[in-house]
Design an enzyme around this catalytic site. Structure first.
Site, PDB file in Angstrom:
ATOM      1  N   SER A 142       0.854  -1.190   0.000  1.00  0.00           N
ATOM      2  CA  SER A 142       0.000   0.000   0.000  1.00  0.00           C
ATOM      3  C   SER A 142       0.886   1.234   0.000  1.00  0.00           C
ATOM      4  CB  SER A 142      -0.880   0.028   1.249  1.00  0.00           C
ATOM      5  OG  SER A 142      -1.527   1.287   1.369  1.00  0.00           O
ATOM      6  N   TYR A 155      -1.273   0.271  10.304  1.00  0.00           N
ATOM      7  CA  TYR A 155      -1.494  -0.333   8.980  1.00  0.00           C
ATOM      8  C   TYR A 155      -0.281  -0.074   8.077  1.00  0.00           C
ATOM      9  CZ  TYR A 155      -3.493  -0.993   4.286  1.00  0.00           C
ATOM     10  OH  TYR A 155      -3.720  -1.393   2.988  1.00  0.00           O
TER      11      TYR A 155
END
Ligand SMILES: NC(=O)c1ccc[n+]([C@@H]2O[C@H](COP(=O)([O-])OP(=O)(O)OC[C@H]3O[C@@H](n4cnc5c(N)ncnc54)[C@H](OP(=O)(O)O)[C@@H]3O)[C@@H](O)[C@H]2O)c1
Length: 245
Positions: A142, A155
């Site tokens: 990501s 995250y």
């Protein structure tokens, strides 16, 4: 080597988290390129729909269920998959929130699914690829692993770790014909009903929009195919230019 092709006929692809979103789009694209695709996920009903769709289009598809937050399940899924030529470590979860209020259990949950599971699955499949002398592993990271995003510390850390594993595996398996790369998406329209959220995140990219899952799947197809034969250990930012600014 014919690098002017993305024909994957005769190859088997395992896509984790292929019951929705980026994983489902990747399964479709890899199947269209000729691969036999093993769909992985937890939701049997959505998995059956993906398998039926791929089979209706003439592809060979099957389903392996498993909760990757469990180490033993992750290992079982990888063993059950058998011979795999293309591994897409896509399954993952994102939990966002201010650090002061963040539940440590959510850090553990993301750690187990986003880092430990791809590690375990790859620990079974990469050595087997190496033994056969070929393979491509694509990790779905990501942009959160590369830039600071509000409420995204935990995250983002999992996705940075995945990129680190990618680089180490690239070194470890290069001599055995196995390439390992990461695709790091920006915002992608995957959760039905959350288009507005993705629109606002998309507005922060150079392209001023979020991506459709297919646009990430095409990068995954490229990394799976001989067209990317000289790429290993890298992270491709499929993020509308967000990490360039
Ligand atoms: N969407 C974005 O904007 C975006 C941006 C950057 C990176 N990513 C990354 O892209 C990947 C796919 O995300 P997505 O947005 O496509 O998500 P999604 O639509 O929510 O799909 C997630 C998939 O992963 C599976 N999964 C999640 N946790 C699992 C677990 N513990 N065990 C087994 N399967 C599990 C789900 O399976 P079931 O539903 O069958 O349980 C589902 O197939 C993730 O790694 C995510 O971090 C997404």
């Amino acid at each position: 080597m014919n690098t002017e092709t993305n024909d994957l006929s005769g190859l088997v692809a395992l896509v984790t988290g292929a019951t929705s979103g980026i994983g489902r789009a990747s399964a479709r694209v890899l199947a269209r390129a000729g691969a036999d695709v093993i769909i992985h996920g937890r939701d049997a009903a959505r998995a059956a729909a993906v398998v039926a769709e791929l089979e209706a289009a003439g592809a060979k598809a099957s389903f392996i269920a498993g909760d990757l937050s469990s180490a033993s399940e992750a290992r079982r899924v990888a063993i059950e998959a058998g011979v795999v030529d293309i591994l897409v470590n896509n399954a993952g979860q994102s939990i966002w929130g201010p650090t002061g209020d963040f539940d440590p259990a959510d850090v553990d949950a993301m750690y187990s699914t986003n880092i430990r599971a791809p590690f375990i699955v790859s620990s079974v499949i990469a050595p087997a690829m190496a033994e056969r002398g070929r393979g491509s592993i694509i990790n779905v990271g990501s942009m959160a692993g590369a830039i600071g995003l509000q409420n995204g510390a935990a995250y983002g850390a999992t996705k940075a770790a995945l990129a680190a594993m990618t680089r180490s595996w690239a070194v470890e398996y290069a001599d055995f014909g196995v390439r390992v790369n990461t695709v790091a998406p920006g915002p992608v329209y995957t959760k039905p009903g959350s288009r507005g959220l993705y629109d606002s995140l998309g507005g922060t990219t150079i392209l001023k929009r979020a991506a459709e899952p297919d646009e990430i799947a095409q990068t995954i197809l490229f990394l799976a195919s001989p067209a990317s034969s000289y790429l290993t250990g890298t992270t491709i930012a499929a993020d509308g230019g967000r990490t360039a600014i």
